[in-house]
Design an enzyme around this catalytic site. Structure first.
Site, PDB file in Angstrom:
ATOM      1  N   ASP A  41     -27.164 -12.693 -13.350  1.00 52.18           N
ATOM      2  CA  ASP A  41     -28.014 -13.869 -13.092  1.00 52.18           C
ATOM      3  C   ASP A  41     -28.486 -14.469 -14.398  1.00 52.18           C
ATOM      4  O   ASP A  41     -28.473 -13.817 -15.443  1.00 52.18           O
ATOM      5  CB  ASP A  41     -29.356 -13.413 -12.469  1.00 52.18           C
ATOM      6  CG  ASP A  41     -29.245 -12.875 -11.093  1.00 52.18           C
ATOM      7  OD1 ASP A  41     -28.230 -13.087 -10.455  1.00 52.18           O
ATOM      8  OD2 ASP A  41     -30.243 -12.245 -10.688  1.00 52.18           O
ATOM      9  N   LYS A  63     -28.513 -19.252 -11.381  1.00 54.41           N
ATOM     10  CA  LYS A  63     -28.921 -20.235 -10.376  1.00 54.41           C
ATOM     11  C   LYS A  63     -30.145 -20.963 -10.892  1.00 54.41           C
ATOM     12  O   LYS A  63     -31.024 -20.369 -11.473  1.00 54.41           O
ATOM     13  CB  LYS A  63     -29.315 -19.536  -9.079  1.00 54.41           C
ATOM     14  CG  LYS A  63     -28.133 -19.144  -8.249  1.00 54.41           C
ATOM     15  CD  LYS A  63     -28.631 -18.562  -6.951  1.00 54.41           C
ATOM     16  CE  LYS A  63     -27.625 -17.597  -6.392  1.00 54.41           C
ATOM     17  NZ  LYS A  63     -28.225 -16.547  -5.622  1.00 54.41           N
ATOM     18  N   THR A 124     -39.331  -4.419 -10.380  1.00 52.18           N
ATOM     19  CA  THR A 124     -39.469  -5.799  -9.928  1.00 52.18           C
ATOM     20  C   THR A 124     -40.493  -6.512 -10.819  1.00 52.18           C
ATOM     21  O   THR A 124     -41.412  -5.882 -11.358  1.00 52.18           O
ATOM     22  CB  THR A 124     -39.842  -5.847  -8.429  1.00 52.18           C
ATOM     23  OG1 THR A 124     -39.728  -7.194  -7.997  1.00 52.18           O
ATOM     24  CG2 THR A 124     -41.241  -5.328  -8.154  1.00 52.18           C
ATOM     25  N   MET A 175     -41.491 -17.194  -7.420  1.00 52.01           N
ATOM     26  CA  MET A 175     -40.881 -18.530  -7.276  1.00 52.01           C
ATOM     27  C   MET A 175     -41.894 -19.552  -6.757  1.00 52.01           C
ATOM     28  O   MET A 175     -41.552 -20.392  -5.928  1.00 52.01           O
ATOM     29  CB  MET A 175     -39.670 -18.463  -6.309  1.00 52.01           C
ATOM     30  CG  MET A 175     -38.537 -17.632  -6.859  1.00 52.01           C
ATOM     31  SD  MET A 175     -37.195 -17.419  -5.684  1.00 52.01           S
ATOM     32  CE  MET A 175     -37.754 -16.001  -4.749  1.00 52.01           C
TER      33      MET A 175
HETATM   34  N1  SAH Z   1     -35.290  -9.725  -7.984  1.00 56.72           N
HETATM   35  C1  SAH Z   1     -36.298 -10.310  -8.852  1.00 56.72           C
HETATM   36  C2  SAH Z   1     -36.859 -11.589  -8.299  1.00 56.72           C
HETATM   37  C3  SAH Z   1     -35.885 -12.732  -8.271  1.00 56.72           C
HETATM   38  S1  SAH Z   1     -36.617 -14.206  -7.709  1.00 56.72           S
HETATM   39  C4  SAH Z   1     -37.404  -9.269  -9.077  1.00 56.72           C
HETATM   40  O1  SAH Z   1     -37.388  -8.212  -8.444  1.00 56.72           O
HETATM   41  O2  SAH Z   1     -38.262  -9.528  -9.910  1.00 56.72           O
HETATM   42  C5  SAH Z   1     -37.008 -14.998  -9.221  1.00 56.72           C
HETATM   43  C6  SAH Z   1     -38.507 -15.028  -9.461  1.00 56.72           C
HETATM   44  O3  SAH Z   1     -38.947 -13.760  -9.969  1.00 56.72           O
HETATM   45  C7  SAH Z   1     -38.955 -16.021 -10.504  1.00 56.72           C
HETATM   46  O4  SAH Z   1     -39.064 -17.330  -9.971  1.00 56.72           O
HETATM   47  C8  SAH Z   1     -40.307 -15.452 -10.898  1.00 56.72           C
HETATM   48  O5  SAH Z   1     -41.278 -15.764  -9.924  1.00 56.72           O
HETATM   49  C9  SAH Z   1     -40.043 -13.964 -10.832  1.00 56.72           C
HETATM   50  N2  SAH Z   1     -39.708 -13.395 -12.157  1.00 56.72           N
HETATM   51  C10 SAH Z   1     -38.590 -12.763 -12.501  1.00 56.72           C
HETATM   52  N3  SAH Z   1     -38.648 -12.327 -13.783  1.00 56.72           N
HETATM   53  C11 SAH Z   1     -39.863 -12.687 -14.246  1.00 56.72           C
HETATM   54  C12 SAH Z   1     -40.545 -12.535 -15.488  1.00 56.72           C
HETATM   55  N4  SAH Z   1     -39.983 -11.909 -16.522  1.00 56.72           N
HETATM   56  N5  SAH Z   1     -41.798 -13.038 -15.605  1.00 56.72           N
HETATM   57  C13 SAH Z   1     -42.392 -13.651 -14.574  1.00 56.72           C
HETATM   58  N6  SAH Z   1     -41.799 -13.839 -13.383  1.00 56.72           N
HETATM   59  C14 SAH Z   1     -40.558 -13.361 -13.209  1.00 56.72           C
END
Ligand code: SAH
Length: 256
Positions: A41, A63, A124, A175
């Site tokens: 990604d 994306k 996450t 998001m």
């Molecule tokens: N699978 C991912 C989430 C994917 S959706 C997880 O478990 O984190 C994508 C969203 O994740 C982004 O829009 C944001 O809200 C969050 N996100 C992912 N990485 C981030 C980061 N380093 N800092 C802040 N938000 C993050």
């Protein structure tokens, strides 16, 4: 001797964590280092991709909210095709593959095609961000429930968040940047105090991380004024308050 010309490869659905390579699991790091093919990604950081073998093939299926470079079905088809051709595929996803990562769909596509799958969890972003910003998601004093939701515009109005935010509860919104104004309105209309603290954590665990705070009524202004960019998380609840506030309250309690 095997009658097939080659055995089916395995698809590894791997969580890359929130950004800092030190937050990879050992399993994820090992798989990345030995992979011949990595499908990743846009959220997966450069520092993590740098761990890959220089000879490995790296395919980005990044994306964007409004500009999907590769639709999910095409990603599923790519994973299946490569595995059926005998290649092991490391499917590297930001955070955890099963938390808002569409890992479930990729798992189903592989299963339907008879491709073996292994899932490797990742930290996450909610957990990475909370640790990096030093915001405990639960706390004996003021948070015994924590919920993770997605704030993506599509379907926001249909989502039932009643009871997820409020006193004693922490709500983490993935998001949610683009719909920050509607999110604040929705929660306040549901009865949340306009003064409820919110923290916005941008680029959590990376060296560009920012932690910004406001009462929920000021969320949209904060996002606009500070020009917060994706990826960012919104944490709603008392735990998101300025650390000085909680300290002051604690001191008052002790004095009283
Ligand atoms: N699978 C991912 C989430 C994917 S959706 C997880 O478990 O984190 C994508 C969203 O994740 C982004 O829009 C944001 O809200 C969050 N996100 C992912 N990485 C981030 C980061 N380093 N800092 C802040 N938000 C993050």
């Amino acid at each position: 001797m095997d009658s097939a010309p080659y055995a089916t490869g395995t698809v590894f659905l791997v969580g890359a964590g929130p950004g800092d390579p030190d937050l990879l699991t050992l399993r994820a790091a090992r798989l990345i280092m030995r992979a011949g093919l990595i499908v990743h990604d846009g959220l997966v950081s450069e520092d993590i991709l740098a761990l890959a073998d220089p000879k490995a093939r790296l395919v980005s299926v990044a994306k964007r909210r409004s500009r999907h470079t590769m639709p999910q079905q095409a990603i599923n088809a790519l994973l299946v095709r490569e595995a059926l051709a005998g290649k092991d595929v490391v499917r590297l996803k930001g955070g955890d593959p099963f938390v808002f990562g569409r890992g479930g769909e990729e798992l189903e596509a592989c299963r339907a095609a008879g491709v073996p799958v292994e899932v490797v969890p990742g930290i996450t972003s909610a957990l990475g961000a909370a640790a990096a910003a030093q915001i405990p998601l639960t706390h004996r004093a003021n948070a015994s429930i924590v919920s993770f939701v997605t704030g993506q515009c599509k379907g926001l109005t249909e989502q039932d968040w009643s009871g997820l935010a409020g006193k004693g509860r922490t709500l983490v919104i993935y998001m949610g940047l683009a719909s920050a104004a509607q999110i604040a309105e929705k929660l306040i209309a549901d009865g949340l105090s306009p003064a409820m603290p919110v923290a916005v954590i941008e680029n959590a665990t990376k060296n560009t991380m920012r932690v910004l705070r406001a009462p929920i009524a000021g969320l949209a202004d904060l996002v606009a004024r500070e020009q917060v960019k994706s990826p960012a998380l919104i944490v709603v609840g008392e735990v998101a308050d300025e650390p000085e506030h909680s300290l002051r309250e604690l001191a008052l309690e002790i004095v009283q």
